[in-house]
Design a protein around this motif. Structure first.
Motif, PDB file in Angstrom:
ATOM      1  N   PRO A  15       0.798  -1.236   0.000  1.00 26.23           N
ATOM      2  CA  PRO A  15       0.000   0.000   0.000  1.00 26.23           C
ATOM      3  C   PRO A  15       0.828   1.284   0.000  1.00 26.23           C
ATOM      4  O   PRO A  15       0.281   2.366  -0.155  1.00 26.23           O
ATOM      5  CB  PRO A  15      -0.819  -0.117   1.282  1.00 26.23           C
ATOM      6  CG  PRO A  15      -0.030  -1.033   2.160  1.00 26.23           C
ATOM      7  CD  PRO A  15       0.683  -1.984   1.238  1.00 26.23           C
ATOM      8  N   HIS A  16       2.150   1.161   0.117  1.00 31.30           N
ATOM      9  CA  HIS A  16       3.006   2.345   0.192  1.00 31.30           C
ATOM     10  C   HIS A  16       3.847   2.567  -1.057  1.00 31.30           C
ATOM     11  O   HIS A  16       4.734   3.418  -1.069  1.00 31.30           O
ATOM     12  CB  HIS A  16       3.923   2.246   1.413  1.00 31.30           C
ATOM     13  CG  HIS A  16       3.181   2.022   2.685  1.00 31.30           C
ATOM     14  ND1 HIS A  16       2.373   2.975   3.264  1.00 31.30           N
ATOM     15  CD2 HIS A  16       3.081   0.916   3.459  1.00 31.30           C
ATOM     16  CE1 HIS A  16       1.827   2.484   4.355  1.00 31.30           C
ATOM     17  NE2 HIS A  16       2.228   1.236   4.493  1.00 31.30           N
ATOM     18  N   GLN A  17       3.585   1.785  -2.118  1.00 31.67           N
ATOM     19  CA  GLN A  17       4.374   1.893  -3.337  1.00 31.67           C
ATOM     20  C   GLN A  17       3.457   2.113  -4.541  1.00 31.67           C
ATOM     21  O   GLN A  17       2.293   1.712  -4.525  1.00 31.67           O
ATOM     22  CB  GLN A  17       5.201   0.616  -3.549  1.00 31.67           C
ATOM     23  CG  GLN A  17       6.311   0.416  -2.525  1.00 31.67           C
ATOM     24  CD  GLN A  17       7.440   1.422  -2.669  1.00 31.67           C
ATOM     25  OE1 GLN A  17       7.671   2.000  -3.725  1.00 31.67           O
ATOM     26  NE2 GLN A  17       8.159   1.650  -1.572  1.00 31.67           N
ATOM     27  N   PRO A  18       3.977   2.749  -5.601  1.00 34.28           N
ATOM     28  CA  PRO A  18       3.167   3.027  -6.793  1.00 34.28           C
ATOM     29  C   PRO A  18       2.855   1.752  -7.591  1.00 34.28           C
ATOM     30  O   PRO A  18       3.545   0.737  -7.466  1.00 34.28           O
ATOM     31  CB  PRO A  18       4.039   3.977  -7.607  1.00 34.28           C
ATOM     32  CG  PRO A  18       5.427   3.707  -7.159  1.00 34.28           C
ATOM     33  CD  PRO A  18       5.339   3.278  -5.719  1.00 34.28           C
ATOM     34  N   THR A  76       0.017   6.546  -7.439  1.00 30.33           N
ATOM     35  CA  THR A  76       1.036   6.626  -6.386  1.00 30.33           C
ATOM     36  C   THR A  76       0.874   5.522  -5.353  1.00 30.33           C
ATOM     37  O   THR A  76       1.829   5.141  -4.694  1.00 30.33           O
ATOM     38  CB  THR A  76       0.989   7.990  -5.674  1.00 30.33           C
ATOM     39  OG1 THR A  76      -0.321   8.193  -5.160  1.00 30.33           O
ATOM     40  CG2 THR A  76       1.359   9.118  -6.630  1.00 30.33           C
ATOM     41  N   ARG A  77      -0.335   5.002  -5.222  1.00 34.38           N
ATOM     42  CA  ARG A  77      -0.655   3.908  -4.296  1.00 34.38           C
ATOM     43  C   ARG A  77      -1.681   3.010  -4.974  1.00 34.38           C
ATOM     44  O   ARG A  77      -2.410   3.464  -5.863  1.00 34.38           O
ATOM     45  CB  ARG A  77      -1.266   4.447  -2.994  1.00 34.38           C
ATOM     46  CG  ARG A  77      -0.427   5.458  -2.253  1.00 34.38           C
ATOM     47  CD  ARG A  77       0.710   4.772  -1.490  1.00 34.38           C
ATOM     48  NE  ARG A  77       1.511   5.709  -0.741  1.00 34.38           N
ATOM     49  CZ  ARG A  77       2.674   6.199  -1.150  1.00 34.38           C
ATOM     50  NH1 ARG A  77       3.144   5.877  -2.321  1.00 34.38           N
ATOM     51  NH2 ARG A  77       3.367   7.015  -0.406  1.00 34.38           N
ATOM     52  N   THR A  79      -5.044   1.472  -6.009  1.00 34.01           N
ATOM     53  CA  THR A  79      -6.382   2.040  -5.926  1.00 34.01           C
ATOM     54  C   THR A  79      -7.318   1.354  -6.919  1.00 34.01           C
ATOM     55  O   THR A  79      -6.906   1.010  -8.027  1.00 34.01           O
ATOM     56  CB  THR A  79      -6.377   3.561  -6.180  1.00 34.01           C
ATOM     57  OG1 THR A  79      -7.716   4.053  -6.063  1.00 34.01           O
ATOM     58  CG2 THR A  79      -5.818   3.918  -7.543  1.00 34.01           C
TER      59      THR A  79
END
Length: 147
Positions: A15-18, A76-77, A79
């Motif tokens: 969840p913290h990476q593109p 960016t995350r 989605t």
């Protein structure tokens, strides 16, 4: 056995990476391979700008890609909201078929903008944003390296 790997659930997303989202037509059998290659090239280029960046990949996330599609978007995350994804490339209207798939040089600048990586960072990295697949540009670059 390779057929089974296509049906295997993809690994969970960090969840913290593109994430690079690619929709590619199944009728074009090489599109999936080309999508993976494009992801690898873009991930390498982005790591040159930001070493801790781990670009993740989702191919045909909705399982029913449009006929003739080779669409590339980035977020960016992770989605599910398509409005949170920045479209980098659309190949739907491009002809011939060979023009539908982008080269990494075609999407690196918009990917950097979407991920808020400043172009000044690109200028100080090891990445060359000139499209070297063009024969004339390659000749110019070779001449420069000989000087």
């Amino acid at each position: 056995m390779a057929h089974l790997s296509l049906n295997k659930a993809p690994p969970p997303l960090n969840p913290h990476q593109p994430v690079l989202y690619i929709e590619c037509c199944r009728a074009q059998t090489d599109y999936r391979k080309r999508a993976s290659e494009l992801h690898a090239s873009l991930a390498e280029a982005l790591r040159a700008l930001q070493p801790d960046l781990q670009l993740q990949l989702r191919i045909n996330e909705n399982n029913m890609p449009r006929l003739g599609a080779f669409e590339v978007a980035i977020a960016t995350r992770p989605t599910d909201d398509h409005s949170q994804r920045q479209v980098l490339w659309t190949g739907l209207q491009r002809v011939p078929v060979s023009a539908k798939v982008p080269h990494v040089d075609d999407i690196i600048a918009p990917a950097c903008m979407a991920l808020k990586l400043r172009h000044s960072q690109a200028g100080t990295s090891n990445i060359d944003l000139v499209r070297t697949s063009d024969g004339d540009i390659r000749k110019i670059l070779q001449r420069r390296s000989l000087q």
